[in-house]
Each structure stands twice: as C-alpha cells, then as structure tokens.
Design a protein around this motif. Structure first.
Motif, PDB file in Angstrom:
ATOM      1  N   PHE A   1      35.873 115.669 -10.742  1.00 43.37           N
ATOM      2  CA  PHE A   1      35.314 114.451 -10.498  1.00 43.37           C
ATOM      3  C   PHE A   1      34.009 114.916  -9.398  1.00 43.37           C
ATOM      4  CE2 PHE A   1      38.614 115.271  -7.407  1.00 43.37           C
ATOM      5  CZ  PHE A   1      38.224 115.089  -6.306  1.00 43.37           C
ATOM      6  N   LEU A   2      33.159 114.025  -9.271  1.00 45.91           N
ATOM      7  CA  LEU A   2      31.956 114.434  -8.424  1.00 45.91           C
ATOM      8  C   LEU A   2      31.886 113.314  -7.517  1.00 45.91           C
ATOM      9  CD1 LEU A   2      29.347 116.089  -7.949  1.00 45.91           C
ATOM     10  CD2 LEU A   2      28.277 114.634  -9.636  1.00 45.91           C
ATOM     11  N   VAL A   3      31.715 113.507  -6.145  1.00 43.09           N
ATOM     12  CA  VAL A   3      31.315 112.697  -5.127  1.00 43.09           C
ATOM     13  C   VAL A   3      30.169 112.881  -4.702  1.00 43.09           C
ATOM     14  CG1 VAL A   3      32.067 111.692  -2.927  1.00 43.09           C
ATOM     15  CG2 VAL A   3      33.949 112.371  -4.575  1.00 43.09           C
TER      16      VAL A   3
ATOM     17  N   TYR B   1      42.107 102.748  -8.757  1.00 47.01           N
ATOM     18  CA  TYR B   1      42.677 103.773  -9.515  1.00 47.01           C
ATOM     19  C   TYR B   1      42.277 103.531 -10.909  1.00 47.01           C
ATOM     20  CZ  TYR B   1      45.616 105.508  -5.863  1.00 47.01           C
ATOM     21  OH  TYR B   1      46.051 106.122  -4.814  1.00 47.01           O
ATOM     22  N   THR B   2      42.312 102.311 -11.520  1.00 46.34           N
ATOM     23  CA  THR B   2      41.996 102.156 -13.038  1.00 46.34           C
ATOM     24  C   THR B   2      40.448 102.527 -13.391  1.00 46.34           C
ATOM     25  OG1 THR B   2      41.415  99.740 -12.313  1.00 46.34           O
ATOM     26  CG2 THR B   2      43.708 100.255 -13.101  1.00 46.34           C
ATOM     27  N   SER B   3      39.597 102.315 -12.307  1.00 48.06           N
ATOM     28  CA  SER B   3      38.273 102.854 -12.435  1.00 48.06           C
ATOM     29  C   SER B   3      37.929 104.359 -12.488  1.00 48.06           C
ATOM     30  CB  SER B   3      37.153 102.098 -11.623  1.00 48.06           C
ATOM     31  OG  SER B   3      37.435 100.686 -11.554  1.00 48.06           O
ATOM     32  N   LEU B   4      38.881 105.026 -11.982  1.00 52.88           N
ATOM     33  CA  LEU B   4      38.728 106.257 -11.644  1.00 52.88           C
ATOM     34  C   LEU B   4      38.837 107.424 -12.880  1.00 52.88           C
ATOM     35  CD1 LEU B   4      37.680 108.554  -9.383  1.00 52.88           C
ATOM     36  CD2 LEU B   4      40.159 108.712  -8.879  1.00 52.88           C
ATOM     37  N   PHE B   5      40.237 107.386 -13.777  1.00 51.42           N
ATOM     38  CA  PHE B   5      40.320 108.258 -14.702  1.00 51.42           C
ATOM     39  C   PHE B   5      41.011 107.061 -15.622  1.00 51.42           C
ATOM     40  CE2 PHE B   5      41.034 111.476 -11.288  1.00 51.42           C
ATOM     41  CZ  PHE B   5      40.001 112.229 -11.465  1.00 51.42           C
ATOM     42  N   PRO B   6      40.282 106.370 -16.459  1.00 58.53           N
ATOM     43  CA  PRO B   6      40.770 105.536 -17.641  1.00 58.53           C
ATOM     44  C   PRO B   6      41.303 106.320 -18.546  1.00 58.53           C
ATOM     45  CG  PRO B   6      38.295 105.376 -17.411  1.00 58.53           C
ATOM     46  CD  PRO B   6      38.702 106.153 -16.162  1.00 58.53           C
ATOM     47  N   ASN B   7      42.221 105.787 -19.485  1.00 55.82           N
ATOM     48  CA  ASN B   7      42.680 106.466 -20.577  1.00 55.82           C
ATOM     49  C   ASN B   7      41.517 106.746 -21.499  1.00 55.82           C
ATOM     50  OD1 ASN B   7      45.504 106.334 -19.521  1.00 55.82           O
ATOM     51  ND2 ASN B   7      45.571 104.063 -20.387  1.00 55.82           N
ATOM     52  N   ASN B   8      41.677 107.901 -22.159  1.00 57.47           N
ATOM     53  CA  ASN B   8      40.913 108.281 -23.393  1.00 57.47           C
ATOM     54  C   ASN B   8      39.246 108.365 -23.162  1.00 57.47           C
ATOM     55  OD1 ASN B   8      43.102 107.961 -25.252  1.00 57.47           O
ATOM     56  ND2 ASN B   8      43.007 106.100 -25.146  1.00 57.47           N
ATOM     57  N   ASP B   9      39.257 108.572 -21.578  1.00 58.82           N
ATOM     58  CA  ASP B   9      37.731 108.771 -21.470  1.00 58.82           C
ATOM     59  C   ASP B   9      37.787 110.167 -20.554  1.00 58.82           C
ATOM     60  OD1 ASP B   9      35.096 108.986 -20.145  1.00 58.82           O
ATOM     61  OD2 ASP B   9      34.890 106.650 -20.108  1.00 58.82           O
ATOM     62  N   HIS B  10      37.198 111.144 -21.098  1.00 54.83           N
ATOM     63  CA  HIS B  10      37.214 112.555 -20.517  1.00 54.83           C
ATOM     64  C   HIS B  10      35.957 113.052 -19.608  1.00 54.83           C
ATOM     65  CE1 HIS B  10      40.919 112.938 -22.583  1.00 54.83           C
ATOM     66  NE2 HIS B  10      40.400 112.634 -23.975  1.00 54.83           N
ATOM     67  N   ARG B  11      35.090 112.134 -19.689  1.00 58.83           N
ATOM     68  CA  ARG B  11      34.073 112.348 -18.953  1.00 58.83           C
ATOM     69  C   ARG B  11      34.200 112.388 -17.360  1.00 58.83           C
ATOM     70  NH1 ARG B  11      30.251 107.418 -20.414  1.00 58.83           N
ATOM     71  NH2 ARG B  11      32.238 106.321 -20.393  1.00 58.83           N
ATOM     72  N   ILE B  12      33.248 113.338 -16.624  1.00 62.08           N
ATOM     73  CA  ILE B  12      33.567 113.443 -15.237  1.00 62.08           C
ATOM     74  C   ILE B  12      33.128 112.381 -14.550  1.00 62.08           C
ATOM     75  CG2 ILE B  12      32.768 114.815 -13.303  1.00 62.08           C
ATOM     76  CD1 ILE B  12      32.369 117.109 -15.080  1.00 62.08           C
ATOM     77  N   PRO B  13      33.990 111.422 -13.868  1.00 59.64           N
ATOM     78  CA  PRO B  13      33.817 110.434 -12.979  1.00 59.64           C
ATOM     79  C   PRO B  13      33.015 110.762 -11.643  1.00 59.64           C
ATOM     80  CG  PRO B  13      35.860 111.042 -12.496  1.00 59.64           C
ATOM     81  CD  PRO B  13      35.457 111.785 -13.705  1.00 59.64           C
TER      82      PRO B  13
ATOM     83  N   SER C   1      23.070 112.301 -19.483  1.00 58.89           N
ATOM     84  CA  SER C   1      23.973 113.450 -20.021  1.00 58.89           C
ATOM     85  C   SER C   1      25.258 112.401 -20.435  1.00 58.89           C
ATOM     86  CB  SER C   1      24.342 114.308 -18.882  1.00 58.89           C
ATOM     87  OG  SER C   1      25.612 114.943 -19.348  1.00 58.89           O
ATOM     88  N   ASP C   2      26.067 113.152 -21.368  1.00 57.13           N
ATOM     89  CA  ASP C   2      27.226 112.397 -21.859  1.00 57.13           C
ATOM     90  C   ASP C   2      28.459 113.040 -21.024  1.00 57.13           C
ATOM     91  OD1 ASP C   2      26.049 110.833 -23.751  1.00 57.13           O
ATOM     92  OD2 ASP C   2      26.287 112.229 -25.367  1.00 57.13           O
ATOM     93  N   LEU C   3      28.370 113.919 -20.055  1.00 55.45           N
ATOM     94  CA  LEU C   3      29.154 114.666 -19.308  1.00 55.45           C
ATOM     95  C   LEU C   3      29.631 113.804 -18.332  1.00 55.45           C
ATOM     96  CD1 LEU C   3      30.685 117.395 -19.032  1.00 55.45           C
ATOM     97  CD2 LEU C   3      28.895 118.009 -17.489  1.00 55.45           C
TER      98      LEU C   3
END
Length: 264
Positions: free
Chosen positions: A5-7, A83-95, A27-29
């Motif tokens: 993750f990136l802050v 929490y639900t916005s940080l690491f949603p299911n099936n999304d592997h992009r870097i938040p 970027s799609d990253l």
C-alpha cells in the motif's frame, strides 16, 4: 499474504491529490482509496468518486462500529479510511491513500505485517499559497477556508518534516517533479522488503501554534479587501506573502509581550 500500500502525506496545497490522480490514472498498478468525510461536497466533486460524503452522525456511528482503519480531523471536518475501501476482494492493485501524519502512523502500525511506502510531498511556501489562492479565485474554496489554509501554510512548513515518517520526499514545484517522484515510488514498490525511512518523526504535533487563530483572522481581513486579480500576479503574491510575514512577526511580538510584560 503480504499486501502493498502507498500513503501520501503533506501540507495543504502541496500536490497530494494531483500525485494520487496521476498514479491511479496513468497506471493499472494503483487504485485510489476513497476516503469518507464529513466535509461539504465541492461543486466539481462526485460522491463515491472523490469521497464518500456523510454527515457527522453517520461518521460517528461508523467510528463506534470500528469500521475505520484510521480517522483524523482537518479544517473542522472528519476524514476516515474504511476497511472495506482499503483491500476489497478480487482487486490486487496497490491502494493509494492521502492522509494526515497521525493517520499515516495509525495505518503503518495496524498494517505493520504488510509492505507500506509513505511519501512526503511538499512545495515552497510561495507555490502552496499560489495554489490556495487559485482555488479561492475558482470558487472551490470559501474565504474562511482560504484564510485558514494560508495561515497554516505560512506557519507549518518547518514543523511538517518533524511530524512525519516517510520513505521518500518529493518537492512538487511543477509537473516534472511529480514525474520524477512517481518513478522513484515505482522503484521502491518493486523491492522485496521495505526500505529505510528517509524522514523520521521527531515531533508528534505538526500544528500546536498559538498564533494560528489570530493570523487566520488577519488573513481573512486582507482577502476581504484585496483585489483577486492582483493576487494572481507574481508580484502581487510576493507582496501578499510579505504582508503575512510582517503579521507573523507582529503577532509573535504581541504574544511575547503578553506573556512577558516589560517592567516599566
């Protein structure tokens, strides 16, 4: 599974939103983490895209339900990362998140088993004041908000570096600075382990200035009488900042005299 993750942290008008937009747009990253806020929605903003806009009672209820990873207050409004916005299911992009220093530390501590990079974004005081005034001229910031941001901008620059832990520092005076910074961010996130901090927190309070309220009032008085077209010019901006510097010195002298009156 370790996640990255990136802050992004930094003072007002340092370019945080622009950096996040460029990362997620080009970027799609990366993926923008949409924060929840009690701040009023601006004319050009979209609920669920820029922020999740809620009233204070809804925000309080979510806090009580422990739905936030972190929360913080800025300019009389509450912000939070759910929490639900940080690491949603099936999304592997870097938040990617834009946070206050306290929120960044909370995220780091709660996600210490994951790979997090903190970016400290800054710019010269002149650049930041110019950006704040531009928002005011465009009608996206009220007189009160503008005065408060200018006041904090003129007081806080040195204290910000003492208030953050960051792996990289970016001076965002122009577009090319952000381009170079994005390249450095991409390189850091390809590492197998977290790099060492470039900036280490020495002061937990980035504000704590007793003269801020008085300076805000003085800034508002100036903005109420000055012609905005003059502020848009380089010379007008320099004169405005010079007036602010004089105000700071006068208020500091006044504060000192009240605390330590002379014996006459």
């Amino acid at each position: 599974m370790t996640k990255k993750f990136l802050v992004i942290v930094g003072p007002s008008a340092s370019g945080k939103t622009e950096l996040m937009n460029r990362l997620t747009r080009d970027s799609d990253l990366y993926r923008n983490v949409i924060s929840t806020t009690t701040r009023p929605k601006r004319e050009n903003e979209v609920d669920g895209v820029d922020y999740h806009f809620v009233n204070i009672s809804t925000f309080d209820q979510r806090m009580q339900n422990n739905e936030f990873v972190e929360t913080g207050r800025a300019y009389s409004s509450w912000y939070g990362t759910e929490y639900t916005s940080l690491f949603p299911n099936n999304d592997h992009r870097i938040p990617v998140m834009v946070l206050e220093p306290e929120g960044a530390e909370t995220i780091r501590n709660k996600l210490k088993n994951h790979f997090g990079i903190t970016v400290y974004l800054t710019a010269s005081r002149e650049t930041r004041v110019a950006r704040i005034i531009e928002r005011f001229c465009e009608g996206t910031s009220t007189l009160e908000q503008t005065s408060k941001r200018i006041s904090q901008t003129c007081l806080e620059l040195d204290s910000w570096e003492d208030a953050v832990n960051a792996h990289i520092k970016i001076e965002s005076e122009n577009e090319s600075d952000l381009t170079d910074g994005i390249e450095s961010i991409n390189q850091l996130l390809t590492l197998d382990s977290q790099p060492q901090l470039e900036l280490e927190r020495r002061n937990k309070n980035k504000e704590g200035n007793a003269i801020s309220k008085r300076l805000t009032q003085e800034c508002q008085s100036i903005l109420e009488t000055i012609k905005l077209d003059k502020l848009k010019t380089g010379m007008g901006l320099k004169m405005f900042i010079a007036n602010i510097d004089t105000l700071i010195q006068n208020i500091k002298t006044s504060e000192h005299s009240e605390i330590c009156p002379s014996n006459s």
